[in-house]
Design a protein around this motif. Structure first.
Motif, mmCIF file in Angstrom:
data_model
loop_
_atom_site.group_PDB
_atom_site.id
_atom_site.type_symbol
_atom_site.label_atom_id
_atom_site.label_comp_id
_atom_site.label_asym_id
_atom_site.label_seq_id
_atom_site.Cartn_x
_atom_site.Cartn_y
_atom_site.Cartn_z
ATOM 1 N N GLY A 16 2.337 -24.072 2.384
ATOM 2 C CA GLY A 16 3.546 -24.300 1.608
ATOM 3 C C GLY A 16 3.665 -23.430 0.381
ATOM 4 N N GLN A 17 2.603 -22.700 0.031
ATOM 5 C CA GLN A 17 2.680 -21.798 -1.113
ATOM 6 C C GLN A 17 3.080 -20.403 -0.635
ATOM 7 N N GLU A 18 3.382 -19.511 -1.602
ATOM 8 C CA GLU A 18 3.873 -18.192 -1.236
ATOM 9 C C GLU A 18 2.770 -17.358 -0.572
ATOM 10 N N TRP A 19 3.200 -16.362 0.182
ATOM 11 C CA TRP A 19 2.262 -15.480 0.868
ATOM 12 C C TRP A 19 1.472 -14.671 -0.162
ATOM 13 N N PRO A 20 0.203 -14.383 0.118
ATOM 14 C CA PRO A 20 -0.627 -13.652 -0.856
ATOM 15 C C PRO A 20 -0.118 -12.229 -1.075
ATOM 16 N N ARG A 21 0.072 -11.882 -2.338
ATOM 17 C CA ARG A 21 0.584 -10.558 -2.696
ATOM 18 C C ARG A 21 -0.537 -9.530 -2.741
ATOM 19 N N ARG A 22 -0.191 -8.298 -2.316
ATOM 20 C CA ARG A 22 -1.144 -7.193 -2.363
ATOM 21 C C ARG A 22 -0.435 -6.002 -3.020
ATOM 22 N N ASP A 23 -0.947 -5.568 -4.153
ATOM 23 C CA ASP A 23 -0.315 -4.473 -4.887
ATOM 24 C C ASP A 23 -0.505 -3.153 -4.159
ATOM 25 N N LEU A 24 0.559 -2.359 -4.156
ATOM 26 C CA LEU A 24 0.531 -1.029 -3.559
ATOM 27 C C LEU A 24 0.410 0.017 -4.661
ATOM 28 N N THR A 25 -0.624 0.852 -4.583
ATOM 29 C CA THR A 25 -0.685 1.972 -5.537
ATOM 30 C C THR A 25 0.419 2.970 -5.211
ATOM 31 N N ASN A 26 0.737 3.101 -3.919
ATOM 32 C CA ASN A 26 1.875 3.911 -3.502
ATOM 33 C C ASN A 26 2.169 3.639 -2.025
ATOM 34 N N PHE A 27 3.377 3.983 -1.626
ATOM 35 C CA PHE A 27 3.777 3.883 -0.225
ATOM 36 C C PHE A 27 4.737 5.019 0.084
ATOM 37 N N THR A 28 4.791 5.385 1.349
ATOM 38 C CA THR A 28 5.782 6.345 1.830
ATOM 39 C C THR A 28 6.325 5.831 3.153
ATOM 40 N N ALA A 29 7.625 5.641 3.216
ATOM 41 C CA ALA A 29 8.285 5.194 4.442
ATOM 42 C C ALA A 29 9.193 6.308 4.935
#
Length: 357
Positions: free
Chosen positions: A62-75
């Protein structure tokens, strides 16, 4: 003064005539107008920083999904090829690896790691949906679908259409012809019809193309993406051919293998997650209902072979993560009582009763 009135009347007449010639607004005209305003591209690449969360892996039900910080991304997305590549670099080691490279082309999906491409065919549909959950992807999807409808109110336009044969997408387009929100539902093994909402803000001009500087996506009521876009390359060269290893891959059939551990106890394997069948005096109990309905149906069938003429009465869950509880709906539909920790009861009572169309 008389001449001014004449010119004013003439100007008004021109506006009226232009409006009449333009004709009524339609879904097609609104979509095309938005695509023209954003800049029609065949492909796009965008990068920055942000956050990615794993849906279904909350620390507490019932709690929010665990967050994972991105140092960077490219889509990078090729709209013509219906392909995309998401390269993610996380700040800390995480589930799936600190560096992740997820690719899709049509109905073929794979990841790229140190050992080369690894097929992930089951993820192709979700990654195709991800393409549609971008401003340009949504608009191009509306044109391709050919079934878009239009509703207008308070200066905004709402475009709705069905894509991939099952997803109803609804997008909001503001007075500046920018896509500000896309909403749909995706099938989830635990949540049923799970809400997916993508919002876009802070549009900027990147080399003649308008693209949001902020992208936020939530699934099942909690954030899964929060991206800060720093750079955008319109019509970036992008060709993502399907590797031979992926072309040849097929989804393995659901299978079960049983190993007797003791009197009335069997270990049932055959997938990535497993179960245990336990025989009691007048019933069967199954420990763990993971993955999906298909997996649970196979395990239940195996249990009935191992212990004929006794009903499956209970299924026990070791914990609430969705990869370990994705088959609970199948058990509940068969009238099997779900046994879980008391802290999970209210959450699963709500989730397993939710619509799953």
């Amino acid at each position: 003064m008389k001449n001014k009135r004449v010119w004013l009347c003439a100007a008004c007449a021109v506006v009226v005539v232009m409006a009449a010639c333009a004709g009524p607004r339609t879904a097609a005209s609104v979509v095309q107008g938005a695509l023209t305003a954003a800049g029609d591209v065949t492909s796009i690449q965008f990068s920055g920083t942000g956050m990615s969360a794993v849906a279904g892996q909350a620390m507490t039900a019932g709690q929010e999904w665990p967050r994972r910080d991105l140092t960077n991304f490219t889509a990078a997305i090729n709209y013509t090829q219906q392909s995309s590549r998401y390269e993610l670099n996380f700040a800390q080691p995480t589930f799936g690896g600190q560096q992740q490279n997820a690719v899709v082309n049509g109905d073929k999906a794979w990841t790229v790691g140190p050992n080369g491409p690894a097929p992930q065919l089951a993820n192709a549909e979700a990654r195709q949906l991800q393409i549609l959950l971008t401003p340009h992807g949504f608009l191009k999807g509306a044109i391709a679908a050919g079934n878009a409808t239009l509703a207008e109110a308070n200066g905004t336009s709402t475009i709705t259409y069905k894509a991939l044969g099952k997803y109803t997408l609804t997008g909001t387009i503001d007075a500046q012809n920018m896509v500000t929100k896309i909403e749909t539902k995706r099938p989830d093994s635990v949540l049923g019809d799970a809400d997916v909402v993508a919002t876009f803000s802070g549009y900027k001009d990147f080399s003649g193309v308008k693209f949001p500087a902020k992208i936020a996506v939530s699934e099942g009521g909690f954030p899964t993406w929060d991206l800060n876009v720093a750079s955008v390359t319109p019509s970036a060269p992008l060709d993502l051919p399907v590797p031979d290893a992926v072309k040849a891959a097929t989804l393995p059939p659901v299978a079960t293998m049983s190993t007797k551990l003791g009197d009335g106890v069997w270990f049932v394997s055959g997938g990535t997650h497993h179960s245990v069948v336990v025989e009691f005096g007048d019933h069967i109990t199954i420990i763990e209902g993971p993955l999906s309905e298909e997996r649970s149906m196979a395990v239940m069938a195996e249990a009935k072979k191992l212990v004929p003429n006794k009903p499956i009465q209970y299924v026990l869950t070791t914990h609430h993560h969705f990869d370990h509880t994705g088959g609970l709906r199948a058990y509940a539909a068969e009238g099997v009582t779900v046994v879980t920790h008391q802290s999970n009861v209210a959450y699963f009572e709500k989730a397993l009763a939710a619509p799953a169309t």
